[in-house]
Design a protein around this motif. Structure first.
Motif, PDB file in Angstrom:
ATOM      1  N   PRO A   1       0.836  -1.282  -0.044  1.00 30.27           N
ATOM      2  CA  PRO A   1      -0.050  -0.042  -0.086  1.00 30.27           C
ATOM      3  C   PRO A   1       0.835   1.394  -0.059  1.00 30.27           C
ATOM      4  CG  PRO A   1      -0.806  -1.484   1.584  1.00 30.27           C
ATOM      5  CD  PRO A   1       0.388  -2.292   0.991  1.00 30.27           C
ATOM      6  N   VAL A   2       2.010   1.289   0.842  1.00 32.34           N
ATOM      7  CA  VAL A   2       2.753   2.402   0.773  1.00 32.34           C
ATOM      8  C   VAL A   2       3.369   2.912  -0.751  1.00 32.34           C
ATOM      9  CG1 VAL A   2       4.834   3.405   1.722  1.00 32.34           C
ATOM     10  CG2 VAL A   2       3.401   1.881   3.182  1.00 32.34           C
ATOM     11  N   TYR A   3       3.898   1.518  -1.278  1.00 31.38           N
ATOM     12  CA  TYR A   3       4.456   1.656  -2.473  1.00 31.38           C
ATOM     13  C   TYR A   3       3.233   2.545  -3.699  1.00 31.38           C
ATOM     14  CZ  TYR A   3       6.690   0.381  -7.058  1.00 31.38           C
ATOM     15  OH  TYR A   3       7.332   0.395  -8.194  1.00 31.38           O
ATOM     16  N   VAL A   4       1.899   2.117  -3.686  1.00 34.93           N
ATOM     17  CA  VAL A   4       1.089   2.529  -4.406  1.00 34.93           C
ATOM     18  C   VAL A   4       0.778   3.825  -4.178  1.00 34.93           C
ATOM     19  CG1 VAL A   4      -1.543   1.977  -4.992  1.00 34.93           C
ATOM     20  CG2 VAL A   4      -0.147  -0.064  -4.617  1.00 34.93           C
TER      21      VAL A   4
ATOM     22  N   GLY B   1      -1.442  -5.848  -8.389  1.00 31.64           N
ATOM     23  CA  GLY B   1      -2.084  -5.510  -9.497  1.00 31.64           C
ATOM     24  C   GLY B   1      -2.083  -3.604  -9.498  1.00 31.64           C
ATOM     25  N   TYR B   2      -2.613  -3.107  -8.571  1.00 37.07           N
ATOM     26  CA  TYR B   2      -2.672  -1.688  -8.496  1.00 37.07           C
ATOM     27  C   TYR B   2      -1.057  -1.181  -8.461  1.00 37.07           C
ATOM     28  CZ  TYR B   2      -7.597  -2.367  -7.764  1.00 37.07           C
ATOM     29  OH  TYR B   2      -8.814  -2.459  -8.071  1.00 37.07           O
ATOM     30  N   ALA B   3      -0.165  -1.908  -8.074  1.00 37.84           N
ATOM     31  CA  ALA B   3       1.098  -1.185  -7.772  1.00 37.84           C
ATOM     32  C   ALA B   3       1.487  -0.904  -9.192  1.00 37.84           C
ATOM     33  CB  ALA B   3       2.241  -2.233  -7.166  1.00 37.84           C
TER      34      ALA B   3
ATOM     35  N   TYR C   1      -6.832   5.628  -7.382  1.00 35.44           N
ATOM     36  CA  TYR C   1      -7.118   5.903  -5.781  1.00 35.44           C
ATOM     37  C   TYR C   1      -8.516   5.234  -5.337  1.00 35.44           C
ATOM     38  CZ  TYR C   1      -7.730   7.662  -1.289  1.00 35.44           C
ATOM     39  OH  TYR C   1      -7.839   7.923   0.324  1.00 35.44           O
ATOM     40  N   ALA C   2      -9.437   5.699  -6.056  1.00 34.77           N
ATOM     41  CA  ALA C   2     -10.909   5.354  -5.991  1.00 34.77           C
ATOM     42  C   ALA C   2     -11.189   3.720  -6.153  1.00 34.77           C
ATOM     43  CB  ALA C   2     -11.716   6.055  -6.817  1.00 34.77           C
ATOM     44  N   PHE C   3     -10.480   3.122  -7.115  1.00 38.63           N
ATOM     45  CA  PHE C   3     -10.691   1.648  -7.343  1.00 38.63           C
ATOM     46  C   PHE C   3      -9.868   1.046  -6.382  1.00 38.63           C
ATOM     47  CE2 PHE C   3     -11.625   3.464 -11.559  1.00 38.63           C
ATOM     48  CZ  PHE C   3     -12.772   3.097 -11.670  1.00 38.63           C
ATOM     49  N   TYR C   4      -8.720   1.525  -6.106  1.00 38.70           N
ATOM     50  CA  TYR C   4      -7.805   0.645  -5.270  1.00 38.70           C
ATOM     51  C   TYR C   4      -8.547   0.749  -3.550  1.00 38.70           C
ATOM     52  CZ  TYR C   4      -3.492  -0.095  -2.350  1.00 38.70           C
ATOM     53  OH  TYR C   4      -2.739  -0.731  -1.309  1.00 38.70           O
ATOM     54  N   LEU C   5      -8.995   1.803  -3.313  1.00 46.90           N
ATOM     55  CA  LEU C   5      -9.602   1.704  -1.998  1.00 46.90           C
ATOM     56  C   LEU C   5     -10.841   1.199  -1.886  1.00 46.90           C
ATOM     57  CD1 LEU C   5      -8.382   4.590   0.105  1.00 46.90           C
ATOM     58  CD2 LEU C   5      -7.172   2.638  -0.205  1.00 46.90           C
ATOM     59  N   GLY C   6     -11.918   1.497  -3.082  1.00 50.52           N
ATOM     60  CA  GLY C   6     -13.172   1.004  -3.133  1.00 50.52           C
ATOM     61  C   GLY C   6     -13.968   1.950  -2.184  1.00 50.52           C
TER      62      GLY C   6
END
Lengths: 316, 286
Positions: free
Chosen positions: A26-29, A151-153, A218-223
């Motif tokens: 998560p920090v990387y993303v 994937g998000y990374a 960000y929106a898709f990553y956190l939902g």
């Protein structure tokens, strides 16, 4: 930037998501997303000479555009592409009158825009209000649903790569040279035939598009999105990252975002250790933003990246 | 009718506070050309300190005075950091004051936590022309007006005031006639800190403060100050009062939570109109 350095940096950063332990992803993303927003601020401040204290507003607009469209059944990939467009359009609407302002007036005006947006989001039931927008589906590309951090990374990495490439091309273009001239002396640039007003608006929109694209990821990553995810301090944070890294450089935003994100993360770990008072993480991160910003503006006015470049030239 | 009068007087009280914050920014900007984004922090600092001192049993008046004094000291310190290095451009100094404002968060959260604070002001309510308003609002007005009068007299009639005005008019010429421009800048920051602190201690009994209340204060103060082109304290007072009254009227007649946005939109409209009227903006002197 030498091609070899770029390739090496690309190889290392591409390999990182596979090498990093799951809990660090998560920090990387978030670091890459911060670098993406900062690239826009750096372009705006470094090349167009405009201070924006409301950049996180466009991050929020992108995130809400992507989130809302996905919640209403638009394919997520389309949502991700809508995000920068909506943010750029918002920037044009806001920027057309406001970009007549200069210096601290513009800084305040952008801050005001951010505050107005936060209040609108907080009161708008269509956006979930203060509770927030829930149930945003994860990103799916060609039938593959992206659920893992890895994937998000890679998505965030790709987004940053695109943004840096666009930045570089803009800076190297005729418009980029015109902008640099305008940042030096607006009157001289205008006399030299640079359509200063139009260029400024374009850069403002472009920097908003960068922020909006990052917001979409960000929106898709956190939902989940809430007005509280985009505090005023986030706008300040990206300015700190841009200034610390070095304005008007391509790698500055990445360096600034990396230094600050990692430092704040490390201090967070320290601040949440047992025995530390509850206010420690917040106080420590405020102190880091503040002290770094003050120290850099006073002692390294051009930021870390140009300072390092000068140091290397001297030693070699 | 009495509702209207009540809103008006309450608005004048709140607006006087905005005007004080704005006048602090004006004093600093006049002399140094720096827009001080840490101005709201002076108010919060003074308010928090006063709350603590009152809790330890210090009498009213003394506690408030101590708060204002410490804010003035914080102002001088902020000045040292922001303009202490010769050749710092106003734009860079603006970013530094932004950093100082965030640094104030770190200090305030560490010392006072993140919960809102308040203390009792002047108790009771007064009936004026059929309208009941809190006595404290009248106190804010009756303190602010003499402060602005004194500020004007200071700039016009005293040597340091004239020196400050000289720096504001033309820093180069001021230096030539032997005025220490840097020291005048620090004096302006100290004065700005005191004015911000005064706003903080006066407003806290009617509006709680938290460590991040400074944003609202700066936005309103800046909106007031921008009406006077960031250089005229008198117009800032008028602007602050107007803003305060407009906000209480909006809140009173059902606008509820939209007060801040309206202040912001007014500020934006004024700034854009001024910029358009001024035509191409003169470039900053280098």
């Amino acid at each position: 930037m030498r091609a070899r350095t770029v390739l090496a940096a690309a190889a290392v950063t591409l390999a990182l998501p596979l090498l990093l332990p799951e809990r660090h992803l998560p920090v990387y993303v978030l670091l890459l997303l911060a670098a993406t927003v900062t690239a826009g601020v750096s372009l705006l401040m470094g090349y167009a000479g405009q201070v924006s204290l409301g950049q996180a507003a466009f991050y929020a607009i992108g995130a809400y555009a992507a989130g809302l469209s996905a919640v209403h059944g638009v394919p997520t990939l389309a949502g991700l592409l809508i995000a920068p467009v909506v943010a750029a359009l918002a920037a044009v609407v806001v920027g057309a009158p406001l970009l007549r302002l200069r210096g601290h007036h513009l800084a305040f005006a952008t801050l005001a825009v951010h505050l107005i947006l936060l209040s609108l989001l907080g009161q708008g039931t269509w956006a979930g209000g203060a509770i927030g927008l829930q149930g945003i589906p994860p990103l799916s590309l060609a039938g593959v649903v992206l659920r893992d951090d890895v994937g998000y990374a890679y998505v965030a990495w790709g987004v940053l790569a695109v943004v840096l490439l666009v930045s570089r091309n803009v800076v190297d273009s005729r418009a980029g040279r015109g902008l640099r001239a305008a940042a030096g002396s607006e009157i001289a640039a205008a006399a030299g035939g640079v359509p200063v007003g139009a260029y400024r608006l374009v850069v403002f929109a472009l920097s908003a598009a960068f922020a909006g694209l990052a917001g979409g990821v960000y929106a898709f990553y956190l939902g989940y999105l809430a007005p509280g995810s985009f505090p005023l301090l986030l706008s300040v944070e990206v300015v700190v990252m841009a200034v610390v890294g070095g304005l008007g450089t391509i790698t500055g935003p990445v360096a600034g975002a990396a230094v600050i994100t990692l430092l704040v993360q490390a201090l967070n770990q320290l601040g949440t250790r047992p025995g530390m008072p509850s206010y420690a993480p917040a106080a420590l991160s405020y102190a880091v933003y503040a002290l770094l910003l003050i120290a850099v503006v006073r002692y390294l006015p051009r930021g870390i990246v140009p300072a390092v470049a000068v140091l290397r030239r001297r030693t070699s | 009718m009495s509702d209207l009068l009540g809103y008006l007087l309450t608005g004048l009280g709140i607006g006087a506070g905005f005007a004080l914050v704005g006048s602090g920014m004006v004093v600093i900007h006049r002399v140094t050309r720096v827009v001080n984004l840490a101005q709201g922090a002076f108010a919060v600092l003074a308010a928090m300190l006063t709350a603590t001192l009152l809790a330890t049993g210090l009498p009213h008046g003394l506690a408030e005075a101590a708060g204002v004094l410490v804010a003035a000291g914080a102002g001088v310190l902020a000045g040292v950091v922001a303009i202490g290095r010769p050749g710092t451009e106003p734009g860079a100094a603006l970013i530094i004051t932004l950093g100082l404002g965030v640094l104030a968060y770190a200090v305030e959260v560490t010392v006072w936590g993140d919960q809102p604070r308040s203390y009792a002001g002047l108790p009771g309510a007064v009936t004026l022309g059929g309208a009941r308003i809190q006595a404290h609002h009248l106190l804010v007005i009756t303190v602010t007006l003499p402060v602005f009068a004194a500020l004007t007299a200071f700039f016009r009639g005293t040597d340091p005031g004239k020196a400050l005005t000289a720096c504001a008019e033309n820093p180069y010429a001021a230096r030539v006639v032997g005025i220490d421009v840097r020291r005048m800048g620090l004096l302006a920051f100290g004065l700005g800190g005191a004015l911000g602190g005064l706003a903080g201690v006066l407003l806290t009994p009617v509006q709680q403060v938290t460590f991040d209340s400074d944003v609202t204060l700066i936005v309103n103060g800046f909106a007031a100050a921008v009406l006077g082109g960031l250089t005229r304290p008198g117009v800032t007072l008028a602007g602050g009062l107007l803003l305060g009254v407009a906000q209480t009227l909006i809140a009173g007649y059902g606008g509820g939570a939209h007060q801040l946005e309206i202040a912001l939109l007014v500020m934006l409209a004024v700034m854009v109109t001024q910029a358009v009227r001024a035509g191409s903006v003169p470039e900053a002197a280098r």
